[in-house]
Design an enzyme around this catalytic site. Structure first.
Site, PDB file in Angstrom:
ATOM      1  N   LYS A 217      59.976 102.937  14.652  1.00  0.00           N
ATOM      2  CA  LYS A 217      60.865 102.115  13.835  1.00  0.00           C
ATOM      3  C   LYS A 217      62.227 102.785  13.690  1.00  0.00           C
ATOM      4  O   LYS A 217      62.307 104.007  13.531  1.00  0.00           O
ATOM      5  CB  LYS A 217      60.240 101.898  12.456  1.00  0.00           C
ATOM      6  N   SER A 293      59.373  95.295   6.610  1.00  0.00           N
ATOM      7  CA  SER A 293      60.574  95.515   7.414  1.00  0.00           C
ATOM      8  C   SER A 293      60.272  96.156   8.773  1.00  0.00           C
ATOM      9  O   SER A 293      61.156  96.250   9.614  1.00  0.00           O
ATOM     10  CB  SER A 293      61.566  96.396   6.639  1.00  0.00           C
ATOM     11  N   GLY A 316      54.997  97.484   1.383  1.00  0.00           N
ATOM     12  CA  GLY A 316      54.177  96.692   2.304  1.00  0.00           C
ATOM     13  C   GLY A 316      54.794  96.555   3.678  1.00  0.00           C
ATOM     14  O   GLY A 316      54.327  95.746   4.491  1.00  0.00           O
ATOM     15  N   SER A 317      55.803  97.344   3.987  1.00  0.00           N
ATOM     16  CA  SER A 317      56.595  97.136   5.204  1.00  0.00           C
ATOM     17  C   SER A 317      55.880  97.488   6.501  1.00  0.00           C
ATOM     18  O   SER A 317      56.388  97.187   7.580  1.00  0.00           O
ATOM     19  CB  SER A 317      57.904  97.929   5.122  1.00  0.00           C
TER      20      SER A 317
END
Length: 612
Positions: A217, A293, A316-317
């Site tokens: 990420k 995200s 909660g990404s």
């Protein structure tokens, strides 16, 4: 002046809160009062919010309408603040685990993790449930599949890298425009793959991860790429000078780092619609969101481009996009994985997490990157890492799953039906028990978490915000305006609520092994064309997506999501388990148990890098 004195909400002492199934504690549903906005509406709203005095008044009204004043600002509670959710090692033993030393090298930990795999950990071999072959269940290639293909000479890391690059080149063009990556470097990918190919040809792979493609990420430092955080400016202010610790550990195992995945700008939303790099699209239906995200990380795993990817989970990404894209998402206990080299956007709620096609692959990577740096090791963290002996999952008895019915059912009909059926199937197949409980003040916890993550993000960017304001996307710019409106009183009260909620959750987890819930309240919704240039403000869908995620971040508890089925449109649905601190092995046992009795479908957009 007494006329204007606000009403104070009084929270009863924790010892007086009834957590039983017949508790009179009221379940307050999220009542988000904010219209969906995109395009010119966002621009107008930004102008209003950033206008002196008027903007302050609008923010005050918004906070009041969304109950922040009632539930966070004007409250009376006994608890002291808990600023950082660090957990001490617990004495409670987990079942059917292998303990490894956290100071072992990443390749050593990976090798020990291999011994924890079930006899069949390859997607090429049929699994059976009650003697019935699961011929119609789709399965992605696993880390072990890559390792076996390389070891047998059927393919090489170089060949896989070439297929990967071709797939990405295809995915960025119309009509797909999947938005998987913010940045990838074909030359660097091929260099790593060629080095791995030579090691395999010499019969000296570093580990089973040698040559396996892994995506990162774009919130995590990883050379030779800048770390943008989904922006067009942040990498100019904060150059990437080294790999993050978690990336270094993957490299030590021989993994091929294939690039930086797309993400919601600054992690400030749940859709994964990024106005600078385009939306990350859902491989099951490219017109739907991937979630955020860590949107790109979930999408690349779902689409078969990588068996595993790293994300960051601040609210909660990792778990939300994993659920929406039909893959496994593991968020470990706070401080289980080093956070150095990760953008400092949310110090006390954000954690590196793992997105994987299978529970087995999440375990292998969890083993590789877990364990604090000795010089930075917080006091009280365990010196051992427990890994689940997955071949023994079936024999585990007496598991208790805490379920809060009103919360569990506060989701779409498709999600409720699918998760309820999965839970019933789990109980019947393994003879595990559901324990009905009440988890009070869940909406209070959501607002306290929002206050915390918003305040931390605002503080992190305060010296850079005005200088780069024009380069923010519309939704991120609105989010930062809201974040900067939180007062010191609100932040302190949020930390007092954190302490309170941790006590309540630990009482429940003293009686049950895990808390079970859906992962999201809705499945992936449509990407509207009007959101592509500015992003979108959709706090109603956002609240539904984040509904079940908060305890994992705000309280530092480990959690995992595992796919359990699909809605009427064929979009994935996830089931979540939240555990006690340091109980990742138990969570992986439960997720593996669910995986073993579930049937999966192939995404519409899927790349077969091993040529099935």
């Amino acid at each position: 002046m007494g006329f204007f004195k606000p009403k104070v909400t009084v929270y009863k002492p924790v010892k007086d809160v009834d957590l039983g199934p017949y508790s009179t504690e009221h379940y307050l549903q999220a009542n988000v009062k904010a219209p969906r906005m995109t395009g010119i509406l966002i621009k107008i709203f930004i102008a209003i919010m950033e206008f002196p005095i008027i903007g302050t008044l609008v923010l005050f009204i918004l906070k009041g309408n969304n109950l922040i004043h009632d539930l966070i600002t004007n409250v009376d509670l006994q608890e002291s603040p808990l600023y950082v959710p660090l957990h001490h090692s617990e004495d409670k033993k987990e079942k059917e685990v292998k303990s490894i030393d956290s100071s072992s090298s990443p390749p050593e930990k990976v090798q020990l993790a291999i011994h924890c795999l079930p006899e069949s950990s390859s997607s090429e071999e049929e699994e059976t449930i009650d003697g019935i072959e699961q011929q119609h269940s789709f399965s992605r290639w696993t880390i072990m599949d890559y390792y076996k293909a390389y070891s047998s000479g059927n393919t090489t890391p170089s060949m896989v890298a070439e297929r990967f690059i071709a797939a990405i080149n295809e995915s960025v063009k119309p009509p797909l425009q999947m938005g998987f990556f913010i940045d990838y470097n074909p030359d660097d990918i091929l260099r790593q793959a060629n080095e791995s190919t030579l090691r395999h040809k010499a019969g000296k792979p570093i580990s089973v991860l040698d040559g396996v493609p892994v995506a990162i990420k774009d919130e995590i430092d990883c050379l030779p790429y800048p770390t943008t955080g989904g922006t067009k400016w942040l990498h100019k202010e904060r150059p990437c000078e080294d790999d993050a610790c978690c990336v270094k550990r993957l490299r030590l195992c021989g993994a091929v780092i294939v690039g930086k995945t797309n993400m919601h700008e600054l992690g400030s939303g749940t859709s994964g619609i990024n106005p600078h790099y385009g939306p990350a699209r859902n491989p099951y239906n490219r017109t739907k969101i991937a979630g955020g995200s860590s949107s790109g990380s979930a999408a690349v795993v779902s689409a078969g481009l990588c068996p595993v990817a790293l994300g960051v989970d601040g609210g909660g990404s990792v778990r939300m996009p994993a659920a929406l894209c039909g893959v496994v998402g593991l968020k470990p206990t706070f401080a289980r994985i080093p956070h150095d080299g990760v953008l400092p956007l949310n110090w006390t709620v954000g954690m590196v997490g793992i997105l994987a096609g299978t529970v087995e692959d999440s375990m292998i990577v969890y083993a590789a990157i877990s364990g604090e740096i000795p010089s930075d090791k917080p006091s009280g963290t365990p010196s051992k890492i427990n890994l689940p002996l997955l071949s023994m999952t079936k024999s585990i008895s007496g598991i208790k799953l805490a379920k809060y019915g009103k919360w569990f059912d506060d989701c779409s009909d498709d999600v409720k039906l699918c998760c309820s059926q999965a839970l019933l199937k789990l109980q019947n197949h393994y003879n595990w028990k559901t324990l009905d409980v009440t988890i009070p003040e869940i909406e209070v916890m959501r607002l306290a978490h929002y206050t915390t993550i918003g305040s931390e993000c605002s503080a992190s960017l305060c010296s850079l915000r005005e200088k780069n304001l024009a380069e923010f996307g519309g939704d991120a710019r609105v989010a930062l305006s809201i974040y900067s409106s939180f007062s010191s009183l609100e932040y302190l009260n949020a930390q007092r609520i954190r302490n309170r909620q941790l006590q309540l959750h630990m009482k429940i987890l003293a009686e049950a092994d895990v808390i079970v819930s859906p992962t999201t309240g809705v499945t992936a919704y449509s990407i509207q064309d009007d959101a592509l240039k500015t992003g979108e403000l959709d706090y109603i869908n956002g609240a539904a997506l984040v509904r079940y995620s908060i305890a994992g971040n705000f309280l530092g508890l480990p959690a995992v999501t595992v796919p359990v089925g699909y809605d009427k449109l064929g979009l994935p649905i996830g089931l979540q388990f939240i555990g006690r601190p340091w109980s990742e092995a138990t969570l992986m046992h439960l997720a593996f148990a669910v995986q073993a009795i579930s049937l999966y479908k192939k995404p519409a957009q899927y790349y077969d890098l091993l040529r099935r």
